[in-house]
Structure formats: C-alpha cells, structure tokens
Design a protein around this motif. Structure first.
Motif, PDB file in Angstrom:
ATOM      1  N   MET A   1       0.847  -1.179   0.000  1.00 48.41           N
ATOM      2  CA  MET A   1       0.000   0.000   0.000  1.00 48.41           C
ATOM      3  C   MET A   1       0.894   1.243   0.000  1.00 48.41           C
ATOM      4  O   MET A   1       1.592   1.536   0.972  1.00 48.41           O
ATOM      5  N   ILE A   2       0.864   1.977  -1.076  1.00 48.89           N
ATOM      6  CA  ILE A   2       1.742   3.125  -1.271  1.00 48.89           C
ATOM      7  C   ILE A   2       1.462   4.223  -0.247  1.00 48.89           C
ATOM      8  O   ILE A   2       2.393   4.821   0.309  1.00 48.89           O
ATOM      9  N   GLN A   3       0.203   4.499   0.036  1.00 51.72           N
ATOM     10  CA  GLN A   3      -0.134   5.547   0.997  1.00 51.72           C
ATOM     11  C   GLN A   3       0.513   5.268   2.351  1.00 51.72           C
ATOM     12  O   GLN A   3       1.078   6.164   2.973  1.00 51.72           O
ATOM     13  N   HIS A   4       0.463   4.029   2.792  1.00 46.81           N
ATOM     14  CA  HIS A   4       1.064   3.653   4.075  1.00 46.81           C
ATOM     15  C   HIS A   4       2.584   3.846   4.040  1.00 46.81           C
ATOM     16  O   HIS A   4       3.178   4.339   5.005  1.00 46.81           O
ATOM     17  N   GLN A   5       3.217   3.476   2.928  1.00 46.02           N
ATOM     18  CA  GLN A   5       4.668   3.669   2.778  1.00 46.02           C
ATOM     19  C   GLN A   5       5.033   5.144   2.896  1.00 46.02           C
ATOM     20  O   GLN A   5       6.013   5.498   3.560  1.00 46.02           O
ATOM     21  N   ILE A   6       4.266   5.985   2.223  1.00 51.20           N
ATOM     22  CA  ILE A   6       4.512   7.430   2.263  1.00 51.20           C
ATOM     23  C   ILE A   6       4.430   7.926   3.700  1.00 51.20           C
ATOM     24  O   ILE A   6       5.316   8.631   4.179  1.00 51.20           O
ATOM     25  N   GLU A   7       3.366   7.557   4.387  1.00 50.99           N
ATOM     26  CA  GLU A   7       3.175   7.977   5.775  1.00 50.99           C
ATOM     27  C   GLU A   7       4.327   7.524   6.666  1.00 50.99           C
ATOM     28  O   GLU A   7       4.869   8.316   7.442  1.00 50.99           O
ATOM     29  N   GLN A   8       4.712   6.265   6.545  1.00 55.24           N
ATOM     30  CA  GLN A   8       5.800   5.736   7.375  1.00 55.24           C
ATOM     31  C   GLN A   8       7.108   6.474   7.134  1.00 55.24           C
ATOM     32  O   GLN A   8       7.807   6.841   8.080  1.00 55.24           O
ATOM     33  N   LYS A   9       7.459   6.667   5.883  1.00 56.47           N
ATOM     34  CA  LYS A   9       8.721   7.334   5.564  1.00 56.47           C
ATOM     35  C   LYS A   9       8.745   8.774   6.071  1.00 56.47           C
ATOM     36  O   LYS A   9       9.736   9.220   6.639  1.00 56.47           O
ATOM     37  N   LEU A  10       7.662   9.508   5.843  1.00 50.74           N
ATOM     38  CA  LEU A  10       7.625  10.902   6.270  1.00 50.74           C
ATOM     39  C   LEU A  10       7.635  11.016   7.795  1.00 50.74           C
ATOM     40  O   LEU A  10       8.303  11.881   8.351  1.00 50.74           O
ATOM     41  N   ARG A  11       6.922  10.132   8.480  1.00 49.64           N
ATOM     42  CA  ARG A  11       6.950  10.148   9.952  1.00 49.64           C
ATOM     43  C   ARG A  11       8.350   9.860  10.474  1.00 49.64           C
ATOM     44  O   ARG A  11       8.829  10.511  11.393  1.00 49.64           O
ATOM     45  N   SER A  12       8.998   8.904   9.873  1.00 46.84           N
ATOM     46  CA  SER A  12      10.340   8.511  10.302  1.00 46.84           C
ATOM     47  C   SER A  12      11.368   9.617  10.084  1.00 46.84           C
ATOM     48  O   SER A  12      12.200   9.885  10.951  1.00 46.84           O
ATOM     49  N   GLU A  13      11.299  10.274   8.942  1.00 41.09           N
ATOM     50  CA  GLU A  13      12.310  11.272   8.581  1.00 41.09           C
ATOM     51  C   GLU A  13      12.035  12.671   9.126  1.00 41.09           C
ATOM     52  O   GLU A  13      12.971  13.415   9.397  1.00 41.09           O
ATOM     53  N   LEU A  14      10.766  13.034   9.252  1.00 40.38           N
ATOM     54  CA  LEU A  14      10.429  14.417   9.612  1.00 40.38           C
ATOM     55  C   LEU A  14       9.892  14.586  11.034  1.00 40.38           C
ATOM     56  O   LEU A  14       9.799  15.710  11.515  1.00 40.38           O
ATOM     57  N   SER A  15       9.492  13.508  11.669  1.00 42.15           N
ATOM     58  CA  SER A  15       8.850  13.584  12.991  1.00 42.15           C
ATOM     59  C   SER A  15       7.813  14.713  13.019  1.00 42.15           C
ATOM     60  O   SER A  15       7.885  15.619  13.845  1.00 42.15           O
ATOM     61  N   PRO A  16       6.849  14.670  12.126  1.00 42.31           N
ATOM     62  CA  PRO A  16       5.893  15.770  12.030  1.00 42.31           C
ATOM     63  C   PRO A  16       4.939  15.818  13.221  1.00 42.31           C
ATOM     64  O   PRO A  16       4.578  14.785  13.785  1.00 42.31           O
TER      65      PRO A  16
END
Length: 104
Positions: A1-16
């Motif tokens: 699921m691409i949406q989940h991948q996007i969310e995981q990567k951005l959370r990991s890298e940016l700590s939004p």
C-alpha cells in the motif's frame, strides 16, 4: 500500500506534529483503487528556516523510490509550527481538477 509507505517514511524522517497523506487518485482518470495521485500536508520543525523549494526537495528525496516507481502526481504542502498556527489548521489549498483526461 503506497499511501502507508509514504506515511511511514515521512513520519520517520520528519517527525511531524501533523501529517496527512491523501490518496486523490479517485479524482483522476485512473482505474478504481489506484494509488498514483497524492496530497501531503506536513507540519514539522525540520522545515524551520527552509524555503519552500528546499522543503519540497526534502519530501522528494524521502519519497524518491515512490516517485520513481509508483506516484504519478504529488501535491506537497509543508508548514512550520508557526505557519500552521497562522493557517488555523487544515486550511490548505485544494487540489486542482485533473487535466490529464476526462473523469467519468
């Protein structure tokens, strides 16, 4: 699921403090269930002192594999905490209508 991948990567890298990833593929002339058009709204201290282009480059770098292999279009809205407060949260631009073929 691409949406989940996007969310995981951005959370990991940016700590939004705030992150919303919207699959907007349904708004385009693509098969039902597609994951090819996304909108990202991210609020992070990582954006402090960076211009818009630098912020977008950060997102593009984090999502390089997805952009190269899965994502056709990505709308990016990045904010610092202070900018987000001024916007009164979630008042981000709407995505434009699809210009790449008729929907429907």
């Amino acid at each position: 699921m691409i949406q989940h991948q996007i969310e995981q990567k951005l959370r990991s890298e940016l700590s939004p403090s705030y992150l919303k990833v919207l699959n907007e593929s349904f708004m385009h002339n693509v098969p039902e269930g597609s994951e090819s058009h996304f909108k990202v709204i991210a609020v992070s201290d990582e954006f402090d002192g960076k211009r818009l282009l630098a912020r977008h480059r950060m997102i593009n770098t984090i999502l390089a594999d997805e952009l190269a292999n899965h994502i056709h279009a990505l709308a990016i809205h990045t904010y610092t905490e202070a900018e987000w407060e001024v916007l009164d949260n979630e008042r981000v631009p709407t995505s434009p209508d699809c210009m790449g073929g008729g929907k429907g």
